[in-house]
Design a protein around this motif. Structure first.
Motif, mmCIF file in Angstrom:
data_model
loop_
_atom_site.group_PDB
_atom_site.id
_atom_site.type_symbol
_atom_site.label_atom_id
_atom_site.label_comp_id
_atom_site.label_asym_id
_atom_site.label_seq_id
_atom_site.Cartn_x
_atom_site.Cartn_y
_atom_site.Cartn_z
ATOM 1 N N GLN A 162 63.148 -14.540 -35.441
ATOM 2 C CA GLN A 162 62.598 -13.299 -35.986
ATOM 3 C C GLN A 162 62.733 -12.154 -34.989
ATOM 4 N N ASN A 163 62.799 -12.469 -33.705
ATOM 5 C CA ASN A 163 63.036 -11.446 -32.689
ATOM 6 C C ASN A 163 64.518 -11.114 -32.589
ATOM 7 N N ALA A 164 65.336 -12.145 -32.578
ATOM 8 C CA ALA A 164 66.780 -11.955 -32.445
ATOM 9 C C ALA A 164 67.341 -11.125 -33.582
ATOM 10 N N ALA A 165 66.782 -11.289 -34.793
ATOM 11 C CA ALA A 165 67.296 -10.571 -35.961
ATOM 12 C C ALA A 165 67.310 -9.069 -35.723
ATOM 13 N N LEU A 166 66.280 -8.555 -35.056
ATOM 14 C CA LEU A 166 66.134 -7.116 -34.894
ATOM 15 C C LEU A 166 67.177 -6.513 -33.958
ATOM 16 N N VAL A 167 67.809 -7.355 -33.150
ATOM 17 C CA VAL A 167 68.853 -6.863 -32.256
ATOM 18 C C VAL A 167 70.021 -6.289 -33.065
ATOM 19 N N GLY A 168 70.231 -6.816 -34.278
ATOM 20 C CA GLY A 168 71.381 -6.427 -35.076
ATOM 21 C C GLY A 168 71.360 -5.002 -35.589
ATOM 22 N N CYS A 169 70.195 -4.334 -35.548
ATOM 23 C CA CYS A 169 70.158 -2.942 -35.992
ATOM 24 C C CYS A 169 69.143 -2.130 -35.197
ATOM 25 N N ALA A 170 67.854 -2.344 -35.419
ATOM 26 C CA ALA A 170 66.825 -1.479 -34.832
ATOM 27 C C ALA A 170 66.923 -1.404 -33.318
ATOM 28 N N VAL A 171 67.074 -2.547 -32.678
ATOM 29 C CA VAL A 171 67.051 -2.564 -31.214
ATOM 30 C C VAL A 171 68.306 -1.935 -30.638
ATOM 31 N N VAL A 172 69.462 -2.385 -31.100
ATOM 32 C CA VAL A 172 70.703 -1.855 -30.534
ATOM 33 C C VAL A 172 70.884 -0.378 -30.886
ATOM 34 N N THR A 173 70.378 0.047 -32.040
ATOM 35 C CA THR A 173 70.508 1.463 -32.413
ATOM 36 C C THR A 173 69.699 2.348 -31.475
#
Length: 367
Positions: A162-173
């Motif tokens: 559930q943490n890793a998923a956010l790397v794909g958009c919100a975090v990297v953006t």
């Protein structure tokens, strides 16, 4: 092999999302099938349901997810069953001028895969056997998804899905806008306009890059309190001031970097207005195609200001996703704290409502 899966589908612009049982076909050459574990609920998915992002329905939503490889297609050597993967909605041909110069987010052929896989086809069908488009070559707001390998990045299995998923958009953006687009210098002063999932990551990107002052700007007191948890040193509630841009400039003397994470021309103007001499405003938010921004042209040369855009944090996904994961594992970036609510896939409509209401840093659907 074909698999039945629950999926969140936009059937018509302006209507609530639906949860349907679809068929996900197995992978063809150069593709893999993922069993999705978690998918973030992003404003871009919402924009696809309103037509702001004009991907044609019926459309399987989702572009920010993590899952496990359950099947690999012909010719795939970089993945095997059991690998953990984060999705990337950036398709890259690897051959155009932008790809070969290291700017895959600007791939000249990416538009061929805005709502299909790169070959122009899809692996998703509804109960009637009719094809379903997929958001950003992903369509990962579903229990299974078949994707091209270029849209998948392998990650450490130790990272919670559930943490890793956010790397794909919100975090990297957000983080990428600071690291890659702005290339922030340590000791800088910064302002972040819009404290959603992306804005929070822009804030922590500024902190990690060594900013001495980070001003969070929003109209939601709860979001501003959250911004402090992610490293904001000051806050401005736009409801308490006549002009947010002027208020930030008065507070800071003019920032070196301003990040617009809303997607509104008027907010871009505020971000630009608060810059000091030599400052850079980075537009991160996705606006309506008809939206416009006005600025005083003379300030560009006279103050040497810069106005620039950032798409997915100017990322090189195969490099930046693992880099962000390592920063998280080293305690340099917060991911656990971003997940403020989780939902079953049947609760997708509620997850979107909560996002619109500003209740979450990020809501995540757990499959």
């Amino acid at each position: 092999m074909d698999r039945k899966a629950k999926a969140v589908v936009c059937r018509e612009w302006g209507q609530p999302v639906q949860v349907e049982t679809i068929t996900v076909e197995g992978p063809r050459r150069g593709e893999i099938t993922l069993k999705i574990a978690a998918c973030g609920v992003c404003h871009s998915d919402l924009s696809a349901t309103t037509g702001k992002i004009p991907y044609p329905p019926p459309l399987v939503l989702g572009h920010e997810a993590a899952g496990v490889v359950v099947e690999v297609g012909e010719g795939v050597t970089e993945f095997q069953e059991g690998d953990h993967v984060v999705s990337s909605f950036i398709s890259m041909c690897g051959k155009c001028r932008q790809c070969v110069r290291g700017r895959p987010v600007l791939c000249e052929n990416a538009r061929k895969a805005m709502y299909t896989l790169p070959d122009g086809s899809v692996r998703t069908k509804d109960a009637k056997g009719e094809s379903l488009n997929v958001f950003g070559a992903c369509g990962v707001m579903a229990e299974y998804a078949t994707m091209h390998v270029d849209n998948c990045i392998k990650i450490d299995k130790a990272v919670p899905m559930q943490n890793a998923a956010l790397v794909g958009c919100a975090v990297v953006t957000g983080v990428g806008a600071v690291f890659n687009t702005a290339q922030m210098e340590p000791g800088s002063r910064a302002a972040v306009f819009g404290i959603g999932g992306v804005g929070l990551n822009a804030i922590q990107g500024c902190v990690t890059a060594g900013a001495e002052m980070v001003v969070a700007v929003d109209n939601n007191p709860a979001k501003l309190e959250m911004a402090k948890q992610f490293g904001a040193t000051h806050t401005v509630n736009i409801n308490d001031v006549d002009d947010a841009g002027k208020a930030v400039k008065k507070m800071t003397g003019g920032v070196d970097y301003a990040f617009e994470c809303v997607g509104a021309g008027a907010v871009v103007e505020q971000a630009y207005k608060c810059l000091g001499r030599g400052g850079t405003a980075v537009v991160v938010g996705v606006s309506d195609p008809k939206d416009k921004t006005s600025l005083t042209t003379l300030t560009l040369p006279a103050d040497e200001r810069t106005l620039k855009g950032s798409w997915l944090g100017s990322a090189r996904p195969q490099y930046d996703f693992p880099r962000i994961i390592k920063l998280y594992q080293a305690g340099k970036l917060k991911l656990d704290e971003l997940v403020t609510s989780t939902y079953a896939i049947e609760e997708a409509a509620q997850a979107f409502d909560d996002m619109v209401a500003g209740k979450n840093a990020r809501g995540v659907i757990i499959m």
